[in-house]
Design a protein around this motif. Sequence first.
Motif, PDB file in Angstrom:
ATOM      1  N   VAL A 200       0.846  -1.206   0.000  1.00 14.70           N
ATOM      2  CA  VAL A 200       0.000   0.000   0.000  1.00 14.70           C
ATOM      3  C   VAL A 200       0.880   1.254   0.000  1.00 14.70           C
ATOM      4  O   VAL A 200       0.603   2.220  -0.712  1.00 14.70           O
ATOM      5  CB  VAL A 200      -0.957  -0.004   1.214  1.00 14.70           C
ATOM      6  CG1 VAL A 200      -1.669   1.339   1.350  1.00 14.70           C
ATOM      7  CG2 VAL A 200      -1.981  -1.120   1.069  1.00 14.70           C
ATOM      8  N   GLY A 201       1.956   1.212   0.784  1.00 15.53           N
ATOM      9  CA  GLY A 201       2.863   2.360   0.842  1.00 15.53           C
ATOM     10  C   GLY A 201       3.435   2.680  -0.523  1.00 15.53           C
ATOM     11  O   GLY A 201       3.386   3.819  -0.992  1.00 15.53           O
ATOM     12  N   TYR A 202       3.944   1.658  -1.187  1.00 14.96           N
ATOM     13  CA  TYR A 202       4.554   1.864  -2.505  1.00 14.96           C
ATOM     14  C   TYR A 202       3.515   2.346  -3.513  1.00 14.96           C
ATOM     15  O   TYR A 202       3.707   3.340  -4.213  1.00 14.96           O
ATOM     16  CB  TYR A 202       5.179   0.547  -2.996  1.00 14.96           C
ATOM     17  CG  TYR A 202       5.988   0.684  -4.259  1.00 14.96           C
ATOM     18  CD1 TYR A 202       7.364   0.874  -4.199  1.00 14.96           C
ATOM     19  CD2 TYR A 202       5.380   0.626  -5.509  1.00 14.96           C
ATOM     20  CE1 TYR A 202       8.121   1.004  -5.354  1.00 14.96           C
ATOM     21  CE2 TYR A 202       6.129   0.763  -6.667  1.00 14.96           C
ATOM     22  CZ  TYR A 202       7.495   0.946  -6.582  1.00 14.96           C
ATOM     23  OH  TYR A 202       8.231   1.089  -7.724  1.00 14.96           O
ATOM     24  N   LEU A 203       2.373   1.629  -3.544  1.00 17.18           N
ATOM     25  CA  LEU A 203       1.371   1.904  -4.583  1.00 17.18           C
ATOM     26  C   LEU A 203       0.664   3.243  -4.375  1.00 17.18           C
ATOM     27  O   LEU A 203       0.219   3.853  -5.347  1.00 17.18           O
ATOM     28  CB  LEU A 203       0.350   0.766  -4.631  1.00 17.18           C
ATOM     29  CG  LEU A 203       0.928  -0.570  -5.115  1.00 17.18           C
ATOM     30  CD1 LEU A 203      -0.109  -1.677  -5.012  1.00 17.18           C
ATOM     31  CD2 LEU A 203       1.424  -0.439  -6.561  1.00 17.18           C
ATOM     32  N   SER A 204       0.581   3.715  -3.133  1.00 19.57           N
ATOM     33  CA  SER A 204      -0.112   4.985  -2.895  1.00 19.57           C
ATOM     34  C   SER A 204       0.576   6.106  -3.667  1.00 19.57           C
ATOM     35  O   SER A 204      -0.064   6.829  -4.432  1.00 19.57           O
ATOM     36  CB  SER A 204      -0.151   5.297  -1.400  1.00 19.57           C
ATOM     37  OG  SER A 204       1.162   5.379  -0.881  1.00 19.57           O
ATOM     38  N   GLY A 237       2.334  -0.612   9.127  1.00 21.07           N
ATOM     39  CA  GLY A 237       1.055  -1.133   8.631  1.00 21.07           C
ATOM     40  C   GLY A 237       0.356  -0.113   7.756  1.00 21.07           C
ATOM     41  O   GLY A 237       0.653   1.077   7.809  1.00 21.07           O
ATOM     42  N   TRP A 238      -0.589  -0.605   6.930  1.00 18.83           N
ATOM     43  CA  TRP A 238      -1.217   0.270   5.931  1.00 18.83           C
ATOM     44  C   TRP A 238      -2.039   1.391   6.547  1.00 18.83           C
ATOM     45  O   TRP A 238      -2.230   2.437   5.938  1.00 18.83           O
ATOM     46  CB  TRP A 238      -2.078  -0.551   4.971  1.00 18.83           C
ATOM     47  CG  TRP A 238      -3.283  -1.184   5.626  1.00 18.83           C
ATOM     48  CD1 TRP A 238      -3.337  -2.415   6.192  1.00 18.83           C
ATOM     49  CD2 TRP A 238      -4.565  -0.593   5.797  1.00 18.83           C
ATOM     50  NE1 TRP A 238      -4.582  -2.633   6.720  1.00 18.83           N
ATOM     51  CE2 TRP A 238      -5.361  -1.535   6.484  1.00 18.83           C
ATOM     52  CE3 TRP A 238      -5.145   0.627   5.445  1.00 18.83           C
ATOM     53  CZ2 TRP A 238      -6.688  -1.288   6.837  1.00 18.83           C
ATOM     54  CZ3 TRP A 238      -6.473   0.874   5.792  1.00 18.83           C
ATOM     55  CH2 TRP A 238      -7.230  -0.074   6.474  1.00 18.83           C
ATOM     56  N   GLU A 239      -2.504   1.204   7.795  1.00 18.52           N
ATOM     57  CA  GLU A 239      -3.356   2.223   8.430  1.00 18.52           C
ATOM     58  C   GLU A 239      -2.615   3.538   8.635  1.00 18.52           C
ATOM     59  O   GLU A 239      -3.235   4.555   8.929  1.00 18.52           O
ATOM     60  CB  GLU A 239      -3.858   1.746   9.793  1.00 18.52           C
ATOM     61  CG  GLU A 239      -4.627   0.437   9.791  1.00 18.52           C
ATOM     62  CD  GLU A 239      -3.720  -0.737  10.096  1.00 18.52           C
ATOM     63  OE1 GLU A 239      -2.547  -0.714   9.649  1.00 18.52           O
ATOM     64  OE2 GLU A 239      -4.172  -1.671  10.765  1.00 18.52           O
TER      65      GLU A 239
END
Length: 301
Positions: A200-204, A237-239
Motif C-alpha cells: 500500500v505504501g509503494y502503490l499509494s 502497517g497500511w493504516e
Amino acid sequence: MFELFSHTLVLLSSNTAFYLLTVGIVSLCIGSFLNVVIYRLPKQMQLGWQQECRVFLADELKTTAPIKPNSASRFNLAFPNSHCPSCKSTLKWWHNIPLVSWLLLKGRCAFCSAVISIRYPLIEVSTALLSVMVAFLFGPTEQALLYIVVVWALMALTFIDIDHMLLPDQITLPLVWLALLAAVFGITIAPSEAIVGAAVGYLSLWSVYWLFKLLTGKEGMGYGDFKLMAVFGALLGWEFILQIVLLSSVVGAVIGGAQLAIQGKNSATPIPFGPYIAAAGFISMLFGDEINAWYYGLLTP
Ligand SMILES: [Zn+2]
C-alpha cells in the motif's frame, strides 16, 4: 569478556540514564559515519553510472579499444582516508571525533583554516538527539533498536536527497527487507500487516505519480519516494500510510513554500520529497497511534 558484556546488557536495561547515554554516544559516532555516507555514496554511484555508460557506448560503437577503468575502483566509503576538501591534507584521528573535534577546531581545518561546514556537527548532533528520543519513548527494547537503525538510515536518505534529489536503493531496499523481517520475528506488527503495508505504501505514491504524469506530463516524484513509503508501510502497517502522506504534504507545503518565498525560486524548481516523507514517517513511528486515534475520533461522533 562475556561477563563484562552481560553486565553491560543488564546495566543497559536497568539503568535508564546509562541506556540513553550509550545510545546518544553511539549515535553521535554513527552520525559522523553518516556524513561520510552522505558525501561519498552518491559520488560512488555517479562514478559507477559513468563507467556503465562507457561500457555500453564501447559496445555500441564496437570499439576494440580497452575501456579505461575510471576512479570508481579507487573510491569507496573507506578509501581515500578523510581529508580536508580544501587543502587535501589527510586528517588525524583526533580531527575525526564527532562534534568534539569541530568544537575544538572552532569549525576550521587544522592545516589550512578553511571553514568546515556546520552541517557536519549538526548531522551528528541531530542523529544523536533523534536516536535518544526513540530510546526514551520505546525503552530498552528490540523495537527501539530497530527504530534507531531506521533513524540512522533516514538521516542519510534525507541529506542525500537534499543534495542530489536521489534516494539510493542501497539504503531504501534493505530497510524494506529489515522492516518485513522485523514483523516476521514479532518485533513490530503481524507479518501480513507488514506485507500489505509495504504494498500500500509503494502503490499509494506510485498511483499519485502516474495520475499526475498522465494529467500534466510532468514527474512530481521519483521511485525512491515510493520505496521509502514502502518502508514505513512495512514498519507500521497500511493504516498509517494516509497519515504519512498527509503529514508529508503539510510539512512539504510549509517548508517548500517558505523556501520558495525566501529564495524566490519559481514553483517549477524541483523540490526533493524524500525529506518530508522521512520527517512524516518519523513522526508516525513515534506518535502514529495517537494521531490515528485523534483523527478517527473526529470521524466518529
Ligand atoms: Zn585544509
